[in-house]
Design an enzyme around this catalytic site. Structure first.
Site, PDB file in Angstrom:
ATOM      1  N   HIS A 207       0.815  -1.214   0.000  1.00 17.31           N
ATOM      2  CA  HIS A 207       0.000   0.000   0.000  1.00 17.31           C
ATOM      3  C   HIS A 207       0.849   1.265   0.000  1.00 17.31           C
ATOM      4  CE1 HIS A 207      -4.272  -1.501   0.851  1.00 17.31           C
ATOM      5  NE2 HIS A 207      -3.552  -2.527   0.432  1.00 17.31           N
TER       6      HIS A 207
ATOM      7  N   HIS B  69      -2.274 -12.156  -2.749  1.00 22.60           N
ATOM      8  CA  HIS B  69      -3.305 -12.846  -1.974  1.00 22.60           C
ATOM      9  C   HIS B  69      -2.899 -14.252  -1.574  1.00 22.60           C
ATOM     10  CE1 HIS B  69      -6.532  -9.937  -3.780  1.00 22.60           C
ATOM     11  NE2 HIS B  69      -5.703  -9.355  -2.933  1.00 22.60           N
TER      12      HIS B  69
END
EC number: 1.11.1.21
Length: 722
Positions: free
Chosen positions: A97, A265
């Protein structure tokens, strides 16, 4: 009590320094705001003028730091327990992020400055609990102090997280220097509400390529796309289209996008086991007793299985702390049906999953939990291109791991610029095309002889100055791309850009390239040296003999070393310094000038002196006369400032952003001007700078300031000179 103060009234002014409620811009919202040009003023840097981060890095024990990070991944803290006893998912997300805000269009965002520590990024809804990650890193940052920046530490933590999970990473480079003040002038979108519907970012939300430039994320406060679907409505095919556009705007192709989605993920989980309505304020809005920690569950434990982050709940794989092929096994091994998380978020659950394929609870390994997929994950399955890429990965796990490792390296290093800025023992030897590689240039040639030959070549002053400027102006300090080094102005796509006047450019290059070959210099050096020759000629025409500093050593890139598609994003669509814009835009010409100047690393006074000098020399695009307030065109004088500030003149709009400057007594038209020209007389700050050079004693100061600013632009991408 002082009778001048009413009872209970605080005698200290407050609000004006800490909010926008009483700011100058709230009184005059349409005034030109120059703050972006002083975004990282040296006064915010706490170490003093002698501090050099690159020198501090030489003192860093890199192996000890990496070992401390490896230990951190497995040392669960009571105040913020690790899922499954491992922080690999947490720190992969912190790094992801931090880097993921990068966008190709203007090079802004990204992890290169440690800006995740400040608003707005520290409080974006998509960054929930990254504040906890930074606090977990604090003991390590405290230990190593100024020898490692927050920016480097956050990205290294994510890379080490993947190593601890079992991935062979591609490498890592230090060299990101921290900022010390929010980048509050970056445009993240016009919305005034977090996660507002994305329709306003698009001409047509069903056509992702109509998203407003330079934005990449689909909604305010998100890094990428909405994991629940377009505007929160599940539709994997529609989400696939948004994923493709958003990642392309981050300079990622389909294979890199699929690898990052699957690899991102493979470890960690999403958290949505509760109501987001119970969370405390974000870090920037939290009261002092929270000490910069936000999003705590005010009606629960707020840790472990009770966290609420995205609102989506569950892991993607059976073993969320291990690097493996579990993401593909889960996504393609089961059919999936739409459901909602305990927090009410849309997500998918597998149909008839085997209990042994379910991940265990983050706190109690005796409990099995339902895995999940987001709409973005389902996009990897339903989109035929992403589906084919995923099956290619499934057939060759080593290829998947390598592709992800390279894509992760690109994600986390893209905004660092050329490899010359990389520092450390783990810098990959391979040159990657997205690093914009440039061969080393010669330094031992006869610079004086080449200058003499350029001066005798028949090229005009404007030919030389404009070509050098156009070559160098592409530099942007946001991601350290562009600039004169490499001479990419002679290659596609730059040679054909309208802003570079292709016919004139080709003619000038046909003269300079043979001279470069004759003297053994690079074309890049020759272009810059020619610009310097033009500046010296203009100064001489104004009655001054000067030598413009020059540092040889630029190289010439080849077509094979140039990612032409990526360079499309650097095309100038406006250049106030040459009084040109490609077409009319919603944004004013003067605001676009500020944007260009900030990307080039210029201060307000450098911008002012450069523009005034270039007007005096007559360097406008296409030879237009707007702003050429002089009868000595071609001489490097202060005439632009003298005549702009002369009250013997009046100023009159005549349409299409053009103005006439008329003699106050006779009404005769003396000059024409654009908005960009006149803003240096109308804006109070810019006028203050203009008046310095309009003074009778301003010529010497002007010449020095112009040469200094010109040299700064020409050398902006010379990281070898730092």
């Amino acid at each position: 009590m002082d009778g001048n103060h009413s009872a209970g009234k605080c005698p200290v002014m407050h609000g004006g320094q800490t909010s926008n409620k009483n700011s100058v811009t709230s009184w005059w919202p349409n005034a030109l705001n120059l703050d972006i040009l002083h975004q990282h003023d040296t006064k915010t840097q706490p170490f003093g003028a002698t501090y050099n981060y690159r020198e501090e890095l030489k003192k860093l024990d890199v192996e000890a730091l990496k070992q401390d990070l490896r230990d951190l991944m497995k040392n669960s803290q009571e105040w913020w327990p690790a899922d499954w006893g491992s922080y690999v998912g947490m720190f992969a997300r912190v790094a992801w992020h931090a880097a993921g805000s990068y966008r190709l269009a203007d090079g802004r965002g990204g992890a290169g400055t440690g800006n995740q520590r400040f608003a707005p990024l520290n409080s974006w809804p998509d960054n929930v609990n990254t504040d906890k990650g930074r606090r977990l890193l604090w003991p390590i940052k405290k230990k190593y102090g100024n020898k490692v920046s927050w920016a480097d530490l956050m990205i290294l933590s994510g890379t080490i997280a993947y190593e601890v999970a079992g991935l062979k990473t591609f490498g890592f480079a230090f060299g990101r220097e921290d900022i010390w003040h929010p980048e509050k002038d970056i445009y993240w979108g016009a919305e005034r509400e977090w996660l507002a519907p994305s329709d306003n970012r698009y001409e047509d939300v069903t056509k992702p390529d109509t998203m407003e430039n330079p934005l990449a994320a689909v909604q305010m406060g998100l890094i990428y796309v909405n994991p629940e679907g377009v505007n929160g409505k599940p539709d994997p095919m529609a989400t696939a289209a948004q994923v493709r556009e958003t990642f392309a705007r981050m300079a990622m192709n389909d294979e890199e996008t699929a690898a990052l989605t699957a690899g991102g993920h493979t470890i960690g989980k999403s958290h949505g086991n509760g109501s987001a309505a119970n969370l405390s304020a974000d870090p920037e809005a939290a009261d002092v007793e929270y000490q910069g920690i936000g999003w705590l569950n005010t009606k629960g434990r707020s840790i472990g299985r009770d966290q609420v982050v995205s609102g989506i709940e569950g892991a993607w794989t059976k073993n969320p702390t291990q690097w493996d092929m579990g993401y593909f096994d889960m996504l393609f091994g089961y059919e999936w049906e739409l459901t909602k998380s305990p927090a009410g978020a849309w997500q998918y659950k597998p149909v008839d999953i085997k209990e042994e394929d379910m991940p265990v609870d983050v706190e109690d390994p005796s409990i099995r939990c339902m895995p999940m997929m987001t709409d973005a994950d389902m996009a990897m399955k339903v989109d035929p291109i992403y589906n084919a890429i995923c099956h290619k990965f499934m057939a060759d796990p080593e290829y998947f791991s390598e592709t992800f490792a390279r894509a992760w390296f690109k994600l986390t290093h893209r905004d660092m610029g050329p490899k010359a800025r990389y520092i450390g023992p783990d810098v990959p030897a391979e040159d990657l095309i997205w690093q914009d590689p440039i061969p080393a240039g010669a330094t031992g040639y006869d610079v004086a002889g080449l200058k003499t030959a350029i001066a005798a070549s028949g090229l005009s002053l404007t030919d030389m100055v404009n070509t050098a400027w156009d070559s160098a102006r592409t530099y942007r300090g946001s991601d350290m791309r562009g600039g004169a080094n490499g001479a990419r102005i002679r290659l596609a796509p730059q040679k054909d850009w309208a802003g570079n006047e292709p016919e004139r450019l080709a003619r000038v290059l046909s003269v300079l390239e043979p001279l470069a070959a004759q003297f053994g210099a690079s074309v890049a050096d020759t272009i810059v040296l020619a610009g310097n020759v033009g500046i010296e000629q203009a100064a001489k025409a104004a009655g001054h003999d000067i030598d413009v500093p020059f540092a040889p050593g630029r190289g010439d890139a080849t077509d094979e070393q140039t990612d032409a598609d990526s360079f499309d994003a650097l095309e100038p669509i406006h250049d106030g310094f040459r009084n040109w814009q490609k077409r009319d835009y919603v944004v004013s010409a003067e605001e676009m000038l500020l944007d260009r100047a900030q990307l080039m690393g210029l201060t307000a006074h450098e911008m002012t002196v450069l523009l005034g000098g270039m007007r005096a020399m007559g360097t406008n695009h296409g030879g237009t006369k707007h702003g050429v307030f002089t009868d000595r065109e071609g001489a490097l004088t202060t005439d632009f400032f003298v005549n702009l500030t002369d009250m013997a003149n009046t100023w009159h709009p005549v349409g299409d952003g053009i103005y006439e400057i008329r003699d106050r007594k006779t009404g005769a038209v003396k000059w024409t001007a654009s908005r960009v020209d006149l803003v240096f007389g109308s804006n109070s700050i810019l006028r203050a700078y203009a008046e310095i050079y309009a003074q009778d004693d301003g010529q010497d100061a002007f010449l020095k300031a112009f040469v200094d600013a010109w040299t700064k632009v020409m050398n902006a991408d010379r990281f070898d000179l730092a």
